[in-house]
Structure formats: structure tokens, C-alpha cells
Design a protein around this motif. Structure first.
Motif, PDB file in Angstrom:
ATOM      1  N   VAL A 162       0.838  -1.132   0.040  1.00 57.20           N
ATOM      2  CA  VAL A 162      -0.008   0.029  -0.030  1.00 57.20           C
ATOM      3  C   VAL A 162       0.687   1.116  -0.261  1.00 57.20           C
ATOM      4  N   LEU A 163       1.901   1.143   0.868  1.00 55.00           N
ATOM      5  CA  LEU A 163       2.715   2.245   0.873  1.00 55.00           C
ATOM      6  C   LEU A 163       3.406   2.540  -0.526  1.00 55.00           C
ATOM      7  N   CYS A 164       4.080   1.712  -0.983  1.00 52.12           N
ATOM      8  CA  CYS A 164       4.673   1.662  -2.457  1.00 52.12           C
ATOM      9  C   CYS A 164       3.761   2.118  -3.686  1.00 52.12           C
ATOM     10  N   ILE A 165       2.637   1.383  -3.825  1.00 53.82           N
ATOM     11  CA  ILE A 165       1.642   1.755  -4.591  1.00 53.82           C
ATOM     12  C   ILE A 165       1.101   3.063  -4.694  1.00 53.82           C
ATOM     13  N   SER A 166       0.803   3.608  -3.319  1.00 49.05           N
ATOM     14  CA  SER A 166       0.556   4.905  -2.942  1.00 49.05           C
ATOM     15  C   SER A 166       1.630   6.122  -3.369  1.00 49.05           C
ATOM     16  N   TYR A 167       2.741   5.668  -3.134  1.00 50.01           N
ATOM     17  CA  TYR A 167       3.841   6.565  -3.643  1.00 50.01           C
ATOM     18  C   TYR A 167       4.025   6.836  -4.933  1.00 50.01           C
ATOM     19  N   VAL A 168       3.824   5.728  -5.664  1.00 49.12           N
ATOM     20  CA  VAL A 168       4.081   5.695  -7.608  1.00 49.12           C
ATOM     21  C   VAL A 168       2.657   6.374  -7.894  1.00 49.12           C
ATOM     22  N   GLY A 169       1.666   5.878  -7.297  1.00 50.72           N
ATOM     23  CA  GLY A 169       0.426   6.390  -7.863  1.00 50.72           C
ATOM     24  C   GLY A 169       0.424   7.847  -7.546  1.00 50.72           C
ATOM     25  N   LEU A 170       0.559   8.497  -6.690  1.00 48.94           N
ATOM     26  CA  LEU A 170       0.428   9.857  -6.389  1.00 48.94           C
ATOM     27  C   LEU A 170       1.447  10.657  -7.023  1.00 48.94           C
ATOM     28  N   TYR A 171       2.725  10.121  -7.294  1.00 52.01           N
ATOM     29  CA  TYR A 171       3.731  10.539  -8.331  1.00 52.01           C
ATOM     30  C   TYR A 171       3.316  10.678  -9.763  1.00 52.01           C
ATOM     31  N   PHE A 210       8.105  14.220  -0.585  1.00 53.76           N
ATOM     32  CA  PHE A 210       7.801  13.875   1.112  1.00 53.76           C
ATOM     33  C   PHE A 210       6.232  13.649   1.362  1.00 53.76           C
ATOM     34  N   ASN A 211       5.639  14.263   0.646  1.00 55.66           N
ATOM     35  CA  ASN A 211       3.944  14.302   0.765  1.00 55.66           C
ATOM     36  C   ASN A 211       3.522  12.919   0.323  1.00 55.66           C
ATOM     37  N   TYR A 212       4.084  12.414  -0.745  1.00 57.89           N
ATOM     38  CA  TYR A 212       3.598  10.958  -1.381  1.00 57.89           C
ATOM     39  C   TYR A 212       4.029  10.115  -0.382  1.00 57.89           C
ATOM     40  N   LEU A 213       5.454  10.263   0.289  1.00 56.23           N
ATOM     41  CA  LEU A 213       5.654   9.342   1.439  1.00 56.23           C
ATOM     42  C   LEU A 213       4.744   9.388   2.606  1.00 56.23           C
ATOM     43  N   ILE A 214       4.590  10.474   3.011  1.00 56.08           N
ATOM     44  CA  ILE A 214       3.483  10.770   4.235  1.00 56.08           C
ATOM     45  C   ILE A 214       2.347  10.045   4.067  1.00 56.08           C
ATOM     46  N   VAL A 215       1.777  10.496   2.965  1.00 54.29           N
ATOM     47  CA  VAL A 215       0.311   9.924   2.438  1.00 54.29           C
ATOM     48  C   VAL A 215       0.330   8.429   2.503  1.00 54.29           C
ATOM     49  N   ILE A 256      -2.262  17.261   7.958  1.00 53.86           N
ATOM     50  CA  ILE A 256      -2.378  18.376   6.871  1.00 53.86           C
ATOM     51  C   ILE A 256      -1.357  19.545   6.917  1.00 53.86           C
ATOM     52  N   PRO A 257      -1.140  20.089   8.180  1.00 53.19           N
ATOM     53  CA  PRO A 257      -0.017  21.253   7.976  1.00 53.19           C
ATOM     54  C   PRO A 257       1.439  20.759   7.353  1.00 53.19           C
ATOM     55  N   MET A 258       1.795  19.699   7.902  1.00 52.51           N
ATOM     56  CA  MET A 258       2.966  19.272   7.151  1.00 52.51           C
ATOM     57  C   MET A 258       2.889  19.004   5.641  1.00 52.51           C
ATOM     58  N   ILE A 259       1.835  18.426   5.290  1.00 47.24           N
ATOM     59  CA  ILE A 259       1.543  18.153   3.600  1.00 47.24           C
ATOM     60  C   ILE A 259       1.497  19.719   2.914  1.00 47.24           C
ATOM     61  N   LYS A 260       0.743  20.737   3.703  1.00 45.26           N
ATOM     62  CA  LYS A 260       0.748  21.982   3.099  1.00 45.26           C
ATOM     63  C   LYS A 260       2.085  22.805   3.140  1.00 45.26           C
ATOM     64  N   TYR A 261       2.846  22.470   4.021  1.00 44.58           N
ATOM     65  CA  TYR A 261       4.093  23.120   4.035  1.00 44.58           C
ATOM     66  C   TYR A 261       5.125  22.314   2.904  1.00 44.58           C
ATOM     67  N   PHE A 262       5.120  21.363   2.873  1.00 47.93           N
ATOM     68  CA  PHE A 262       6.144  20.526   1.758  1.00 47.93           C
ATOM     69  C   PHE A 262       5.655  20.847   0.221  1.00 47.93           C
ATOM     70  N   TYR A 263       4.020  21.075   0.275  1.00 44.88           N
ATOM     71  CA  TYR A 263       3.545  21.381  -0.923  1.00 44.88           C
ATOM     72  C   TYR A 263       4.110  22.917  -1.263  1.00 44.88           C
ATOM     73  N   HIS A 264       4.043  23.582  -0.394  1.00 50.77           N
ATOM     74  CA  HIS A 264       4.326  25.011  -0.796  1.00 50.77           C
ATOM     75  C   HIS A 264       5.902  25.168  -0.977  1.00 50.77           C
ATOM     76  N   HIS A 265       6.807  24.297  -0.468  1.00 48.53           N
ATOM     77  CA  HIS A 265       8.075  24.544  -0.736  1.00 48.53           C
ATOM     78  C   HIS A 265       8.630  23.218  -1.767  1.00 48.53           C
ATOM     79  N   ASN A 266       7.567  22.885  -2.445  1.00 50.10           N
ATOM     80  CA  ASN A 266       7.829  21.905  -3.828  1.00 50.10           C
ATOM     81  C   ASN A 266       8.526  20.732  -3.280  1.00 50.10           C
ATOM     82  N   LEU A 267       8.150  19.932  -2.152  1.00 53.12           N
ATOM     83  CA  LEU A 267       8.816  19.013  -1.763  1.00 53.12           C
ATOM     84  C   LEU A 267       7.518  17.722  -1.705  1.00 53.12           C
ATOM     85  N   ASN A 268       7.257  17.662  -2.766  1.00 55.55           N
ATOM     86  CA  ASN A 268       6.037  16.578  -2.956  1.00 55.55           C
ATOM     87  C   ASN A 268       6.308  15.366  -2.807  1.00 55.55           C
TER      88      ASN A 268
END
Length: 507
Positions: free
Chosen positions: A190-199, A363-368, A349-361
Motif C-alpha cells: 500500500v505504501l509503495c503503490i500509493s507513492y508511485v500512484g501519487l507521483y 515527502f508528501n507522497y511518502l507521508i500519505v 495536513i499542516p505538514m503536507i501543506k508546508y511541503f507542497y508550498h516548498h515543492n517537496l512533494n
């Protein structure tokens, strides 16, 4: 010499870490399932060759039976079988090297390829945040570690290497890496397929077109994941728990979500969850400070996170378990489940917002993906403590990256000192605890080997006297435990002993 140490300081940190892991693993023995997989005797219905002298063909026959009758986790069980055939020392050496490389990749991903000895130190010290309950059930047990640790190596290597524009040989390597990552264990899948899918999805949204490289990676991971979860054996295992799997979705969630939150934020995981909640609260503060999004909504995130953090500190069983068991009322508990899930979402959500704002997506794929890897267990009848491990590995990346962003040197030094204390105490406790049991296991091992040799020489032996371990907490369940007597059958197969021989245990 000083120049050499300075130049290779990061490498030396991981060499020291490897040495510590080798020492810890040295005192870990084989436990119940380990004997069964090593000797191909784990599944009673398998009628092929059993014992330690079976061929590769016999192993493949066992894995085929396993896939059809017990589950799809056969790739890493095959690795376990091969390693245990080489002996326990070989297994521990390979496990230690894999652990070291996983944490090295955590360091490389978190540091974004910047060499920094302090980030390397913090990375290896994160290992000390894995507490005993999780270690004994997920790391210091061969059959668990091949499923909950080993697959993280190819996945993190994929995360580290993969970009759509890399060379063709790297793309082929990534294709293999994501397949064997997804074809491993359900939560890791689930972790791996979520990362690749979100990417894949983000690239479509951003560039308004499908990148063929991303699509191929998603297909490769998807094939591996489907091979895992659609095995006939999975259906067989589900049929053994009809009372759970016949429930509707809502009824399942009512049963499983309290267990999931109780384990993640419970008494056996307090060190990690403290750092997790402090980190989440820190990002809640950052989105307010940097004015990322609506201020009022950000304040809701911040205060919700603080409530969870302080609730976690003051209650030994954890904030969410405290809320759930506060009253014995089903309606109240259902409301608590809803509130708890919302508060968990608000944590990230705040962590995801911060990484999205700083173009560190990435990290967000990994978190989700890591969060989904936990809530995927809401559809399972069993949530053991080790199920949190892949969630922990991912948040070690976030911890190390967050540490790298701290400007205050005094805060950095304090964090390193605290983590170092935890690591030292954990290492001493583990070595002392497992070492005491290790010599008992060694004694029993010699007795069992000698008995097997004598029986093969036609000597009649009806019973064997074996020692009980001093503390089962530093190990797994033992065959003299009433509910685990079946382990004797696995041990007999491992040592080539007749089924009728009796075991007697004494302190």
C-alpha cells in the motif's frame, strides 16, 4: 588521520551503526515461524519434502502451496528460507547490512544528497525510537523482519533513484525495484503503490499529459501488488475468520480503528509518537508563521495537534485510547472514533501543506502512503505492533529533514543528546536481555542436534529435557506456552526429530 575522519565521517557513522546492529542481532535466536519456514514445515497441509535437506525445487513447491493456501508473501519468504539454510549467522549479517543501508537511504533522501555528519548521526539514532514491543515482534524475529524491514530497501532505493529523465538502465532497475517492493507484504505494498500512484497523478495534473515512464512504473508496481493481494491463499486465510470478514465496512471500522490508534499512539510506542506529535505541531506552527493558507483554519490544526500532544504526554495508554475507553457507551465511542480520525488527519495536513508550498512533494507522497499503510489494516482482523514499522521508517525521513531545517545549534545539540541517551539505553537493554536467553537457546540447540544425531544412529530416545528462557519479553512465544505447543512440530522438523519424541522444559 584527522583529514581521513573528516572526509569519511558520514561513512564512519554508518559503519559504527552497522557494528551495533550486528552485536544486537547476534543474540537473537530462531522463533516459532522461523523453524517452520526454514524446514518447509510451517503449513501442515504441505505434503512435499520437509526438513533442512530439501532442494530448491522443494522450496519452490512449498512456496507454490503457500501462495495457493496461505498468502502471497512468497518472494521474501523465499529469501528467508535461502538465508536460514545458510545458517543463523548469515541471516543476521544480511539483516544488519540491509538495516544499515535502509537508514543510509533515509539519510540520503532526508538530507537531499547533502553530506552532513550531524544528519547522519540523527538518522542512526532514530533507530533508538523503536521500542521493545515493536522490535521483538517485527525486527528481532526472522519471519517478521523479512516482511516488515527487507522490502523497505528496494522501495527507498527506488525513491532515491527514480526520476522520469534518468538513464534507461536506471529505469530498468527502478522497474524491478518497485515490483519487488509491491510484491512483498500488504502494508508495504500500500505504501509503495500509493507513492508511485501519487507521483503519477501529480505529474498528470502539473504537466497535463501522461509520462510513459511514470505509467510503466505504476503498472510494474500494480502488477506486483495485485499478485500479492489476489493470491488464492489470501481468500483461504480470510475464510478462517468469517465472523470478521462477513461484517460490513462500518462494523469493521468500529472494531479496527481503535486498535490501530491504540497501537500507533499507545504505551509501547511512546518515544516515537512523542517525536511524531512534536514534529506535527512544529509544522502547524510553521504554516501559521509563514502564512500558508487560511490563518483561522491553520489555528484549528495547531490547537488540535497540541491537544493530542499534551493528551499523549499525560496519559500512559495514549490520548486516543484514553478517549475511547473513557465511557463504556457505544454511541459515545462511535463519536470518539470519528473525532479521533479527524484529529489524525489534522495532524498531517499542516505538514503536507508546508511541503507542497516548498515543492517537496516526494515527502508528501511518502507521508500519505505511510498513513494509508496503517489505515489499510482497518480492513484486517489483526493489527500487531510491528504493523507500524513502515510508518516509522518514513517518518524517520521527515524527522531528519526537519532537524536539518532547525537553525538553533543549541536545540540541535539537545535533540542529538536526547536521541543518543535513548539509543544507548535501548542498546544496553536489548543486548543484556537477549544475551541471557541466547545461551539457553545455544544449550538447547546442542541438545537437539546431539539427539538428532543419536537417533540417526538408531539410538532409542523418547524424551528430551530442554531449558526455559529466562525472559520471554526478549524473544517470542515459546513451545511450552499452552497456546503455542504447535511450535514443537516445527522444531522437530527443523532438527530432523521424530514426531513422537517428547519435550520436557525446566528452569
Amino acid at each position: 588521520m584527522r583529514q581521513f575522519i573528516k572526509k569519511h565521517s558520514v561513512l564512519l557513522v554508518f559503519i559504527v551503526f552497522l557494528a551495533v546492529i550486528l552485536i544486537e542481532n547476534h543474540y537473537v535466536w530462531l522463533y516459532h515461524d522461523d523453524y517452520g519456514y526454514a524446514s518447509l514445515s510451517y503449513l501442515p497441509g504441505f505434503t512435499g519434502c520437509k526438513g533442512m535437506s530439501c532442494s530448491i525445487k522443494d522450496m519452490l513447491s512449498f512456496l507454490k502451496y503457500h501462495y495457493n493456501n496461505w498468502g502471497g508473501r512468497i518472494l521474501y519468504f523465499f529469501i528467508e528460507i535461502l538465508l536460514l539454510r545458510g545458517g543463523l549467522k548469515l541471516f543476521h549479517i544480511v539483516q544488519s547490512i540491509i538495516t544499515m543501508f535502509i537508514f543510509y537511504l533515509i539519510y540520503k533522501i532526508a538530507s537531499r544528497n547533502k553530506n552532513n555528519i550531524y544528519l547522519a548521526i540523527v538518522t542512526v539514532l532514530c533507530y533508538g525510537l523503536i521500542e521493545m514491543g515493536v522490535l521483538r515482534s517485527g525486527i528481532f524475529w526472522a519471519t517478521a523482519v523479512v516482511l516488515y524491514l527487507f522490502p523497505m530497501l528496494p522501495f527507498l532505493l527506488f525513491v532515491y533513484i527514480y526520476k522520469p529523465n534518468i538513464k534507461i538502465w536506471k529505469k530498468i532497475l527502478c522497474l524491478i525495484l518497485i515490483f519487488i517492493s509491491c510484491f512483498s507484504q500488504e502494508q508495504v505494498g500500500v505504501l509503495c503503490i500509493s507513492y508511485v500512484g501519487l507521483y503519477f497523478l501529480y505529474d498528470i495534473i502539473k504537466n497535463k499529459k501522461i509520462n510513459i515512464s511514470n505509467l510503466i512504473m505504476l503498472i510494474s508496481g500494480g502488477v506486483g501488488f495485485l499478485l500479492l493481494i489476489l493470491s488464492p491463499g489470501t481468500k483461504v486465510r480470510e475464510s478462517m475468520s468469517p465472523s470478521f470478514y462477513n461484517l460490513g465496512l462500518i462494523s469493521k471500522l468500529k472494531l479496527t480503528i481503535p486498535d490501530i490508534l491504540g497501537n500507533i499512539f499507545g504505551q509501547y510506542n511512546r518515544l516515537f509518537t512523542f517525536f511524531l506529535l512534536v514534529t506535527c505541531s512544529y509544522y502547524s506552527y510553521l504554516v501559521i508563521k509563514n502564512k500558508i493558507g487560511n490563518k483561522k483554519i491553520n489555528m484549528i490544526y495547531f490547537f488540535s495537534n497540541l491537544i493530542v500532544l499534551f493528551g499523549q504526554i499525560i496519559n500512559s495508554n495514549g490520548y486516543f485510547s484514553y478517549l475511547y475507553y473513557l465511557f463504556n457507551n457505544n454511541l459515545y465511542r462511535n463519536v470518539v472514533i470519528i473525532i479521533s480520525v479527524l484529529q489524525v488527519i489534522l495532524l498531517f495536513i499542516p505538514m503536507i501543506k508546508y511541503f507542497y508550498h516548498h515543492n517537496l512533494n516526494a515527502f508528501n507522497y511518502l507521508i500519505v502512503g505511510s498513513v494509508l499503510s496503517q489505515f489499510a489494516m482497518a480492513l484486517s482482523s489483526y493489527y500487531p505492533l510491528r504493523s507500524i514499522l513502515m510508518f516509522m521508517y518514513i517518518f524517520f525521513i521527515i524527522f531528519v529533514y526537519t532537524f536539518s531545517c532547525i537553525k538553533n545549534d543549541n536545540i540541535k545539540k539537545s535533540i542529538i543528546i536526547v536521541l543518543l541517551i535513548f539509543e544507548i539505553l535501548s542498546t544496553i537493554r536489548l543486548i543484556v536481555g537477549y544475551k541471557e536467553n541466547y545461551y539457553i537457546h545455544k544449550y538447547n540447540d546442542e541438545i537437539l542436534k546431539q539427539t538428532s544425531y543419536q537417533i540417526k544412529k538408531n539410538k532409542s530416545i523418547k524424551k528430551i529435557r530442554l531449558k526455559k528462557v529466562r525472559d520471554e519479553w526478549y524473544g517470542c512465544e515459546e513451545p511450552y506456552d499452552e497456546n503455542y505447543s504447535y511450535i514443537e512440530r516445527l522444531i522437530k522438523s527443523y532438527y530432523g526429530l521424530p514426531k513422537k519424541i517428547k519435550f520436557e522444559y525446566y528452569k
